[in-house]
Design a protein around this motif. Structure first.
Motif, PDB file in Angstrom:
ATOM      1  N   ALA A  51      34.933  -4.880  36.690  1.00 12.14           N
ATOM      2  CA  ALA A  51      35.421  -6.047  37.435  1.00 12.14           C
ATOM      3  C   ALA A  51      36.947  -6.078  37.442  1.00 12.14           C
ATOM      4  O   ALA A  51      37.558  -6.415  38.457  1.00 12.14           O
ATOM      5  N   ASP A  52      37.565  -5.696  36.326  1.00 15.05           N
ATOM      6  CA  ASP A  52      39.028  -5.644  36.275  1.00 15.05           C
ATOM      7  C   ASP A  52      39.576  -4.631  37.267  1.00 15.05           C
ATOM      8  O   ASP A  52      40.671  -4.797  37.799  1.00 15.05           O
ATOM      9  N   LEU A  53      38.826  -3.555  37.508  1.00 10.37           N
ATOM     10  CA  LEU A  53      39.233  -2.531  38.464  1.00 10.37           C
ATOM     11  C   LEU A  53      38.850  -2.881  39.896  1.00 10.37           C
ATOM     12  O   LEU A  53      39.221  -2.174  40.828  1.00 10.37           O
ATOM     13  N   GLY A  54      38.069  -3.941  40.052  1.00 10.88           N
ATOM     14  CA  GLY A  54      37.625  -4.343  41.383  1.00 10.88           C
ATOM     15  C   GLY A  54      36.472  -3.515  41.900  1.00 10.88           C
ATOM     16  O   GLY A  54      36.314  -3.341  43.106  1.00 10.88           O
ATOM     17  N   ILE A  55      35.668  -2.985  40.982  1.00  7.50           N
ATOM     18  CA  ILE A  55      34.537  -2.137  41.357  1.00  7.50           C
ATOM     19  C   ILE A  55      33.246  -2.808  40.909  1.00  7.50           C
ATOM     20  O   ILE A  55      33.081  -3.136  39.731  1.00  7.50           O
ATOM     21  N   ALA A  56      32.341  -3.008  41.847  1.00  6.99           N
ATOM     22  CA  ALA A  56      31.026  -3.543  41.504  1.00  6.99           C
ATOM     23  C   ALA A  56      30.166  -2.389  40.984  1.00  6.99           C
ATOM     24  O   ALA A  56      30.336  -1.243  41.417  1.00  6.99           O
ATOM     25  N   PRO A  57      29.242  -2.662  40.070  1.00  4.01           N
ATOM     26  CA  PRO A  57      28.379  -1.586  39.558  1.00  4.01           C
ATOM     27  C   PRO A  57      27.623  -0.842  40.663  1.00  4.01           C
ATOM     28  O   PRO A  57      27.363   0.347  40.525  1.00  4.01           O
ATOM     29  N   SER A  58      27.321  -1.507  41.744  1.00  2.79           N
ATOM     30  CA  SER A  58      26.607  -0.850  42.842  1.00  2.79           C
ATOM     31  C   SER A  58      27.488   0.127  43.616  1.00  2.79           C
ATOM     32  O   SER A  58      26.988   0.914  44.419  1.00  2.79           O
ATOM     33  N   MET A  59      28.793   0.098  43.370  1.00  4.72           N
ATOM     34  CA  MET A  59      29.734   0.953  44.091  1.00  4.72           C
ATOM     35  C   MET A  59      30.063   2.247  43.353  1.00  4.72           C
ATOM     36  O   MET A  59      30.820   3.079  43.868  1.00  4.72           O
ATOM     37  N   LEU A  60      29.520   2.453  42.161  1.00  2.60           N
ATOM     38  CA  LEU A  60      29.929   3.584  41.333  1.00  2.60           C
ATOM     39  C   LEU A  60      29.749   4.927  42.031  1.00  2.60           C
ATOM     40  O   LEU A  60      30.645   5.763  42.021  1.00  2.60           O
ATOM     41  N   ARG A  61      28.597   5.130  42.653  1.00  2.00           N
ATOM     42  CA  ARG A  61      28.344   6.421  43.310  1.00  2.00           C
ATOM     43  C   ARG A  61      29.294   6.649  44.478  1.00  2.00           C
ATOM     44  O   ARG A  61      29.792   7.755  44.669  1.00  2.00           O
ATOM     45  N   SER A  62      29.572   5.615  45.247  1.00  2.00           N
ATOM     46  CA  SER A  62      30.468   5.803  46.392  1.00  2.00           C
ATOM     47  C   SER A  62      31.901   6.039  45.935  1.00  2.00           C
ATOM     48  O   SER A  62      32.616   6.836  46.550  1.00  2.00           O
TER      49      SER A  62
END
Length: 71
Positions: A51-62
């Motif tokens: 969240a601090d990086l602005g990345i949702a867990p669902s976005m990891l692969r992309s």
């Protein structure tokens, strides 16, 4: 994160095509390694770190795919 760059050279004859094929395989393998390593590192982060990086867990692969393939 590391990335590989493609260098296009003119290959002629069967030997040149075999060399080009082998080089393409090496580049693809390097990109796959970057993808897997990036994905492992992102998966090791907590949800708060993501969240601090602005990345949702669902976005990891992309995000890992973008890092490896630049798409």
């Amino acid at each position: 994160m590391a990335y590989a760059t493609a260098h296009s050279t003119a290959h002629t004859g069967i030997l040149g095509r075999v060399e080009a094929f082998i080089e393409a395989r090496r580049e693809n393998a390097a990109k796959r390694r970057v993808y897997r390593q990036t994905l492992r590192e992102l998966q090791a982060l907590s949800n708060r770190d993501l969240a601090d990086l602005g990345i949702a867990p669902s976005m990891l692969r992309s995000v890992a795919y973008q890092a490896a393939y630049g798409a």
